[in-house]
Scaffold this motif. Structure first.
Motif, PDB file in Angstrom:
ATOM      1  N   SER A   1       0.815  -1.224   0.000  1.00  0.00           N
ATOM      2  CA  SER A   1       0.000   0.000   0.000  1.00  0.00           C
ATOM      3  C   SER A   1       0.845   1.270   0.000  1.00  0.00           C
TER       4      SER A   1
ATOM      5  N   ASP B   1      -9.879  -0.342   3.710  1.00  0.00           N
ATOM      6  CA  ASP B   1     -10.269  -1.166   2.570  1.00  0.00           C
ATOM      7  C   ASP B   1     -11.268  -2.220   3.039  1.00  0.00           C
TER       8      ASP B   1
ATOM      9  N   LYS C   1      -3.490  -0.016  -8.378  1.00  0.00           N
ATOM     10  CA  LYS C   1      -4.777   0.460  -7.881  1.00  0.00           C
ATOM     11  C   LYS C   1      -5.650   0.910  -9.053  1.00  0.00           C
TER      12      LYS C   1
ATOM     13  N   GLU D   1     -10.641  -6.069   2.868  1.00  0.00           N
ATOM     14  CA  GLU D   1      -9.721  -6.781   3.757  1.00  0.00           C
ATOM     15  C   GLU D   1     -10.404  -7.255   5.044  1.00  0.00           C
TER      16      GLU D   1
ATOM     17  N   PRO E   1     -13.744   6.863  -1.066  1.00  0.00           N
ATOM     18  CA  PRO E   1     -13.238   6.144   0.115  1.00  0.00           C
ATOM     19  C   PRO E   1     -13.927   6.615   1.397  1.00  0.00           C
TER      20      PRO E   1
ATOM     21  N   ARG F   1      -7.063   3.525   0.485  1.00  0.00           N
ATOM     22  CA  ARG F   1      -5.891   2.680   0.699  1.00  0.00           C
ATOM     23  C   ARG F   1      -4.873   3.030  -0.380  1.00  0.00           C
TER      24      ARG F   1
END
Length: 540
Positions: free
Chosen positions: A89, A300, A123, A303, A181, A149
């Motif tokens: 990341s 994220d 990404k 995850e 986000p 992220r």
């Protein structure tokens, strides 16, 4: 404005002052525009190193790193570095040249579908088809790389488009449909998590690299102290909480501290923050408590719950969410739990099976830790040296620990160290690597020399691929080695001399302090070659 000039102008508008790259025919217009700009170009010796150096730069400054290559093999050489940044990341912009738009798909000289090749581990990526899109694409790329992220974004620009003329206007803002986000945790989920914390007798925080990406180390410290909850970390979470904190426990996972793994197994509540808890992080511990509750916090949502069943998910930025928790949490009754943890740590007996005629890596890193400034940046490679460093370096104060955790890329640490030093020349930068990983990036000694930066290279030489040999020991049986021995290693001190660098070779712990002192007081980069017993394991 010519597109190549517009590209450079976009970089300047984003505050870019250094680009790491390797030129070629498919990017010569951009390089000509760079020549006439104030942006510094760092010429690496392999494109992969450009991505690693940009990564070290980005991690040091908290900005977006920029790397560049030509088409075909130049672009494909970038791929490993891009994938390394994606797994950890790290925000990068990778600009690649491409053949003329009319030649795409015809297998012409130095053509490769780098957009298709990198789709799984960027990404986002772009193949520029309209010159007028350049300002928008650059603006979006920096926004995507650095928000949510973080991660790498690739921009593939055909040669003919670089030479077109456009009316240049750089956007003030970005609005991408479908990309929004989440930064603030859902109030209801935070409330549920606080309620669950209140009933816990043995709570534990497990942090990963997300804390560092978010810049939330201070918030983590405040939260752990206010709530009285101890903290463990993954490999990528090293440095999230200083190791001299009263609530610091240690590293978990397959190569983590045994006591830390045992503590995880005893917890009744596990609060995971900014960690994907992959196989290497969970291999060392078993979640034996059937009443265990898991609160998983990550920006994220993909995850959360991917590797461990989650009781309470909280999506958002770690810094913001920790501030939400700090506002609402009350001190927990964890005195007995903290006492048990302290007893477990104090009863650990460490042993070293190596010979006295070699350097003990544990002592090397502990001696190094005691001698370097509190704002030192450590860049650590992959292999046994990574585990020795992770377990024995003291990351306190404002020290930083950079390594390739997700992809496990050998050859990462030297170019990353160069990028880190260029990002902040006033900080001491120390690169740790083994003889295998060093030989994957030897050419970058020239980049180091040309940059006139002063870094220290700690080279651990056991004349073999130590981690693979260790695996053969465990899985096959002692003595059944294949493909792991270096029978023709070079004289690394002569290599250093050939590049105009200083160095010293040592073979005992008694020489460590003098060698490190010489390196710290050198005005030039310095290599300390530590001869290591080939028979020792990564966990000493």
């Amino acid at each position: 404005m010519k597109v190549s000039n517009a590209i450079v102008k976009c970089l300047e508008n984003e505050g870019v002052d250094i680009v790491f790259g390797y030129p070629g025919a498919a990017v010569f217009p951009i390089y000509e525009s760079l020549r006439n700009s104030d942006i510094k170009h760092v010429l690496v010796r392999h494109e992969q190193a450009a991505a690693h150096a940009a990564s070290g730069f980005a991690r040091t400054n908290g900005t977006v790193g920029v790397c560049m290559s030509t088409s075909g093999p130049g672009a494909t050489n970038l791929i490993t570095g891009i994938a390394t940044a994606y797994m950890d990341s790290i925000p990068l912009i990778a600009i690649t040249g491409q053949v003329n738009t009319t030649a795409i798909g015809k297998d012409v000289f130095q053509e490769a579908d780098v957009v298709g090749a990198t789709e799984p581990f960027t990404k986002y990526n772009y193949l520029v088809k309209d010159a007028n899109d350049i300002p928008r694409i650059l603006k979006e790329a920096f926004y995507i790389a650095s928000t949510g992220r973080p991660g790498p974004v690739l921009i593939d620009i055909p040669l003919d488009i670089q030479m077109e003329n456009i009316n240049f206007s750089y956007p003030d803002s970005v609005d991408i449909v479908g990309y929004k986000p989440t930064y603030v945790g859902h109030a209801g989920q935070v409330k549920r998590a606080i309620k669950k914390l209140k009933t816990s007798k043995k709570p534990l925080i497990c942090v990963g690299g997300g804390i560092l990406c978010s810049g939330a180390s201070k918030e983590l410290e405040i939260f752990s102290e206010k709530s009285k909850i101890p903290v463990v970390h993954t490999l990528m979470g090293i440095g999230a909480l200083t190791c001299d904190s009263d609530y610091y426990v240690g590293m978990v996972g397959s190569h983590g501290h045994s006591y830390a793994n045992r503590i995880v197994a005893q917890a009744d509540l596990l609060m995971i923050i900014g960690a994907r808890v992959g196989d290497r992080a969970t291999a060392g511990f078993k979640l034996t408590n059937e009443n265990l509750s898991i609160i998983h916090i990550d920006i994220d949502p993909a995850e959360i719950g991917k590797n461990l069943d989650t009781t309470i998910p909280v999506v958002g930025d770690a810094k913001n969410i920790l501030n939400q928790f700090i506002e609402k949490v009350e001190p927990l009754d964890t005195d007995e739990w903290l006492h048990r943890i302290k007893s477990l740590k104090e009863n650990i007996v460490e042993s070293y099976g190596g010979k006295d005629t070699f350097v003990n890596p544990r002592e090397a890193f502990r001696t190094l830790s005691s001698m370097v400034p509190d704002d030192t940046i450590f860049t650590v490679d992959v292999g046994q040296n990574q585990i020795w460093a992770a377990r024995n370096l003291m990351i306190n104060g404002d020290r930083k620990f950079f390594t390739s955790g997700g992809l496990g890329t050998m050859g990462y640490s030297l170019p990353s160290a160069i990028g880190a030093k260029l990002a902040n020349p006033n900080r001491k930068v120390i690169c740790s690597l083994g003889d295998g990983s060093f030989q994957m990036s030897l050419g970058e000694l020239a980049t180091l020399r040309e940059s006139n930066q002063n870094i220290i290279i700690m080279l651990f030489n056991n004349n073999r691929l130590g981690m693979v040999r260790e695996l053969q020991d465990i899985k096959i049986g002692k003595g059944k080695y294949f493909g792991v021995d270096f029978t023709a290693n070079p004289d690394f001190m002569k290599i250093a001399e050939a590049y105009g660098l200083k160095g010293i070779r040592i073979s005992s712990n008694a020489e460590l302090k003098t060698a490190i002192d010489m390196a710290l007081n050198s005005n030039d980069s310095y290599i300390i070659e530590c001869l290591v017993d080939p028979s020792i394991f990564s966990i000493l």
